[in-house]
Design a protein around this motif. Structure first.
Motif, PDB file in Angstrom:
ATOM      1  N   GLU A 144      42.601  42.833  34.288  1.00  0.00           N
ATOM      2  CA  GLU A 144      41.352  42.371  33.666  1.00  0.00           C
ATOM      3  C   GLU A 144      40.364  43.547  33.609  1.00  0.00           C
ATOM      4  O   GLU A 144      40.343  44.403  34.501  1.00  0.00           O
ATOM      5  CB  GLU A 144      40.744  41.219  34.470  1.00  0.00           C
ATOM      6  CG  GLU A 144      41.548  39.950  34.433  1.00  0.00           C
ATOM      7  CD  GLU A 144      40.885  38.824  35.225  1.00  0.00           C
ATOM      8  OE1 GLU A 144      41.364  37.682  35.137  1.00  0.00           O
ATOM      9  OE2 GLU A 144      39.899  39.109  35.950  1.00  0.00           O
ATOM     10  N   ARG A 145      39.548  43.547  32.557  1.00  0.00           N
ATOM     11  CA  ARG A 145      38.478  44.543  32.408  1.00  0.00           C
ATOM     12  C   ARG A 145      37.150  43.806  32.318  1.00  0.00           C
ATOM     13  O   ARG A 145      36.945  43.011  31.402  1.00  0.00           O
ATOM     14  CB  ARG A 145      38.691  45.396  31.169  1.00  0.00           C
ATOM     15  CG  ARG A 145      37.600  46.444  30.924  1.00  0.00           C
ATOM     16  CD  ARG A 145      38.006  47.369  29.819  1.00  0.00           C
ATOM     17  NE  ARG A 145      39.152  48.217  30.216  1.00  0.00           N
ATOM     18  CZ  ARG A 145      39.759  49.058  29.365  1.00  0.00           C
ATOM     19  NH1 ARG A 145      39.364  49.143  28.096  1.00  0.00           N
ATOM     20  NH2 ARG A 145      40.776  49.782  29.791  1.00  0.00           N
ATOM     21  N   GLY A 168      36.287  41.372  34.078  1.00  0.00           N
ATOM     22  CA  GLY A 168      36.537  39.950  34.222  1.00  0.00           C
ATOM     23  C   GLY A 168      37.256  39.308  33.056  1.00  0.00           C
ATOM     24  O   GLY A 168      37.538  38.096  33.081  1.00  0.00           O
ATOM     25  N   LYS A 169      37.600  40.102  32.021  1.00  0.00           N
ATOM     26  CA  LYS A 169      38.294  39.561  30.855  1.00  0.00           C
ATOM     27  C   LYS A 169      39.732  40.056  30.865  1.00  0.00           C
ATOM     28  O   LYS A 169      40.010  41.196  31.224  1.00  0.00           O
ATOM     29  CB  LYS A 169      37.576  40.010  29.578  1.00  0.00           C
ATOM     30  CG  LYS A 169      38.182  39.428  28.315  1.00  0.00           C
ATOM     31  CD  LYS A 169      37.417  39.894  27.085  1.00  0.00           C
ATOM     32  CE  LYS A 169      38.038  39.339  25.799  1.00  0.00           C
ATOM     33  NZ  LYS A 169      37.298  39.802  24.593  1.00  0.00           N
ATOM     34  N   PHE A 170      40.627  39.160  30.422  1.00  0.00           N
ATOM     35  CA  PHE A 170      42.042  39.523  30.404  1.00  0.00           C
ATOM     36  C   PHE A 170      42.245  40.735  29.512  1.00  0.00           C
ATOM     37  O   PHE A 170      41.763  40.783  28.371  1.00  0.00           O
ATOM     38  CB  PHE A 170      42.874  38.345  29.888  1.00  0.00           C
ATOM     39  CG  PHE A 170      44.319  38.704  29.634  1.00  0.00           C
ATOM     40  CD1 PHE A 170      45.212  38.856  30.686  1.00  0.00           C
ATOM     41  CD2 PHE A 170      44.781  38.907  28.334  1.00  0.00           C
ATOM     42  CE1 PHE A 170      46.544  39.195  30.445  1.00  0.00           C
ATOM     43  CE2 PHE A 170      46.109  39.236  28.096  1.00  0.00           C
ATOM     44  CZ  PHE A 170      46.996  39.382  29.165  1.00  0.00           C
ATOM     45  N   LEU A 171      42.978  41.719  30.042  1.00  0.00           N
ATOM     46  CA  LEU A 171      43.264  42.928  29.286  1.00  0.00           C
ATOM     47  C   LEU A 171      44.739  43.041  28.920  1.00  0.00           C
ATOM     48  O   LEU A 171      45.098  43.171  27.750  1.00  0.00           O
ATOM     49  CB  LEU A 171      42.831  44.163  30.084  1.00  0.00           C
ATOM     50  CG  LEU A 171      43.126  45.514  29.430  1.00  0.00           C
ATOM     51  CD1 LEU A 171      42.350  45.662  28.121  1.00  0.00           C
ATOM     52  CD2 LEU A 171      42.794  46.667  30.382  1.00  0.00           C
ATOM     53  N   ASP A 227      38.744  48.542  35.207  1.00  0.00           N
ATOM     54  CA  ASP A 227      39.906  47.647  35.232  1.00  0.00           C
ATOM     55  C   ASP A 227      40.231  47.270  36.684  1.00  0.00           C
ATOM     56  O   ASP A 227      40.056  48.081  37.600  1.00  0.00           O
ATOM     57  CB  ASP A 227      41.119  48.317  34.603  1.00  0.00           C
ATOM     58  CG  ASP A 227      40.877  48.683  33.136  1.00  0.00           C
ATOM     59  OD1 ASP A 227      39.962  48.082  32.533  1.00  0.00           O
ATOM     60  OD2 ASP A 227      41.598  49.568  32.626  1.00  0.00           O
ATOM     61  N   ALA A 281      44.014  41.468  38.541  1.00  0.00           N
ATOM     62  CA  ALA A 281      43.553  40.083  38.744  1.00  0.00           C
ATOM     63  C   ALA A 281      44.550  39.291  39.593  1.00  0.00           C
ATOM     64  O   ALA A 281      44.159  38.391  40.351  1.00  0.00           O
ATOM     65  CB  ALA A 281      43.332  39.401  37.407  1.00  0.00           C
ATOM     66  N   TYR A 319      50.791  34.815  30.960  1.00  0.00           N
ATOM     67  CA  TYR A 319      49.370  34.503  30.745  1.00  0.00           C
ATOM     68  C   TYR A 319      49.100  33.026  31.005  1.00  0.00           C
ATOM     69  O   TYR A 319      48.171  32.654  31.732  1.00  0.00           O
ATOM     70  CB  TYR A 319      48.975  34.885  29.310  1.00  0.00           C
ATOM     71  CG  TYR A 319      47.553  34.522  28.954  1.00  0.00           C
ATOM     72  CD1 TYR A 319      46.509  35.396  29.251  1.00  0.00           C
ATOM     73  CD2 TYR A 319      47.255  33.311  28.329  1.00  0.00           C
ATOM     74  CE1 TYR A 319      45.195  35.059  28.931  1.00  0.00           C
ATOM     75  CE2 TYR A 319      45.952  32.974  28.012  1.00  0.00           C
ATOM     76  CZ  TYR A 319      44.937  33.846  28.317  1.00  0.00           C
ATOM     77  OH  TYR A 319      43.624  33.509  28.011  1.00  0.00           O
ATOM     78  N   TYR A 339      46.720  31.665  34.063  1.00  0.00           N
ATOM     79  CA  TYR A 339      45.374  31.205  33.733  1.00  0.00           C
ATOM     80  C   TYR A 339      45.274  29.686  33.547  1.00  0.00           C
ATOM     81  O   TYR A 339      44.212  29.112  33.794  1.00  0.00           O
ATOM     82  CB  TYR A 339      44.865  31.897  32.460  1.00  0.00           C
ATOM     83  CG  TYR A 339      44.470  33.324  32.703  1.00  0.00           C
ATOM     84  CD1 TYR A 339      43.266  33.642  33.316  1.00  0.00           C
ATOM     85  CD2 TYR A 339      45.310  34.365  32.322  1.00  0.00           C
ATOM     86  CE1 TYR A 339      42.894  34.964  33.543  1.00  0.00           C
ATOM     87  CE2 TYR A 339      44.953  35.680  32.542  1.00  0.00           C
ATOM     88  CZ  TYR A 339      43.749  35.974  33.166  1.00  0.00           C
ATOM     89  OH  TYR A 339      43.398  37.280  33.400  1.00  0.00           O
TER      90      TYR A 339
END
Length: 327
Positions: A32-33, A35-38, A53, A56, A96, A100
């Motif tokens: 995650e970057r 807090g967002k999935f990278l 980065d 997670a 993913y 999630y």
């Protein structure tokens, strides 16, 4: 200046080391970057930007097993504890979704197993639960596949590994099985006894049959021997009565000789004096003479003949005159 340079060098070395990480085999790493999935990184040496980065989480791609113990009731009101083993894994292309969408996959799988088992088992009696445990496992797998596929999980297999009824029911079942086995054993023992009795009866019947045939053959040969003996004695001038008497006396002495030859015999033949044979012969001769006299008298006895006027007259066979001449 020297201290600042060392600090900058240390920070740079730390950031460089933090940029690299390794991922083990059969494992996926979620990056995650801010807090967002990278991205998702697979096994090997990987690179990320420090501070920006972060890792997670790590997802296990190997086949896992979850054992679920359920207590439920059968159709015949028997409480049983069942152990269902679920083998599952995360689909590599759906890491993913697995990471999630579902926070506690074990709890989700357990809930579905409870739901299916408690819907299927109450339809069956206890004996059918043991017989149809594979059907219950197939129903659990079908339901889990439909539910867990959306979360990136593949259900490999489901097994009902244990069925444990209440202890009192288990003891009752053991007593029933023991009684059934005793009943079967008694039936086999009775059948074996019947076979032995029938075989023994057949053997005795065959023995009696052969014994009877032997006695009949023996008596037939004895009769033939007597006939031949009488014929030989007749040829030397001894009549049938005297021949019979002589044969009886001979057999009498043969019997005495056979008895005397056996040292262990306790048999006593009465009368057994030397005069016994003579008395026996005299009795036989007297009997034969008396029977001949009675036979002659019966032959000479006149017969009673009825005349035409239904009057009866005595008829002597030796008288040649016509009994109806007077009339």
């Amino acid at each position: 200046m020297g201290i600042s340079f060392l600090a900058i060098l240390f920070i740079g070395f730390f950031l460089l080391m933090a940029s690299f990480f390794t991922v083990k085999q059969q494992t996926a790493v979620v990056i995650e970057r801010f807090g967002k999935f990278l991205s998702i990184r697979n096994s090997g040496l990987q690179l990320k930007i420090p501070v920006f980065d972060r890792i997670a989480g790590r997802v296990n791609l190997r086949i896992q097993q979850l054992d679920v113990i359920i207590e439920t009731q059968t159709k015949d009101n028997v409480f049983v504890k069942m152990k269902v083993s679920v083998q599952f894994r995360v689909i590599q292309e759906h890491v993913y979704e697995a990471f999630y969408k579902l926070e506690y996959p074990h709890d989700q799988i357990t809930a579905y197993v409870f739901d299916v088992v408690r819907a299927e088992v109450p339809k069956l009696i206890l004996d059918d639960v043991f017989v149809r445990k594979d059907d219950i496992a197939i129903a659990v797998k079908r339901e889990l596949n439909e539910a867990m596929l959306a979360y990136g999980y593949d259900i490999i297999n489901t097994l009902v590994t244990d069925i444990d009824p209440d202890i009192q029911v288990k003891n009752a079942m053991n007593r029933i099985n023991a009684a059934e086995r005793e009943k079967t054993a008694a039936m086999f023992e009775s059948e074996a006894q019947r076979i032995r009795i029938v075989a023994k009866a057949k053997a005795e019947a065959e023995s009696k049959k052969l014994q009877g045939q032997g006695i009949a053959d023996q008596r037939r040969e004895i009769a033939r021997g007597l006939v031949e003996s009488v014929e030989v004695l007749n040829e030397v001038g001894i009549n049938s009565q005297e021949a019979s008497a002589l044969i009886v006396i001979t057999q009498h002495y043969d019997t005495l000789q056979a008895i005397g030859a056996d040292t262990n015999s306790n048999l006593i033949l009465l009368p057994n004096s030397p005069q016994a044979a003579s008395d026996m012969l005299n009795s036989m001769v007297t009997s034969f003479s008396a029977s001949n006299i009675i036979g002659e008298q019966m032959k000479n006895q006149p017969k009673r003949v009825k005349s035409k006027d239904h009057t009866s007259t005595d008829y002597n066979p030796s008288d040649t005159s016509d009994p109806n001449a007077a009339s």
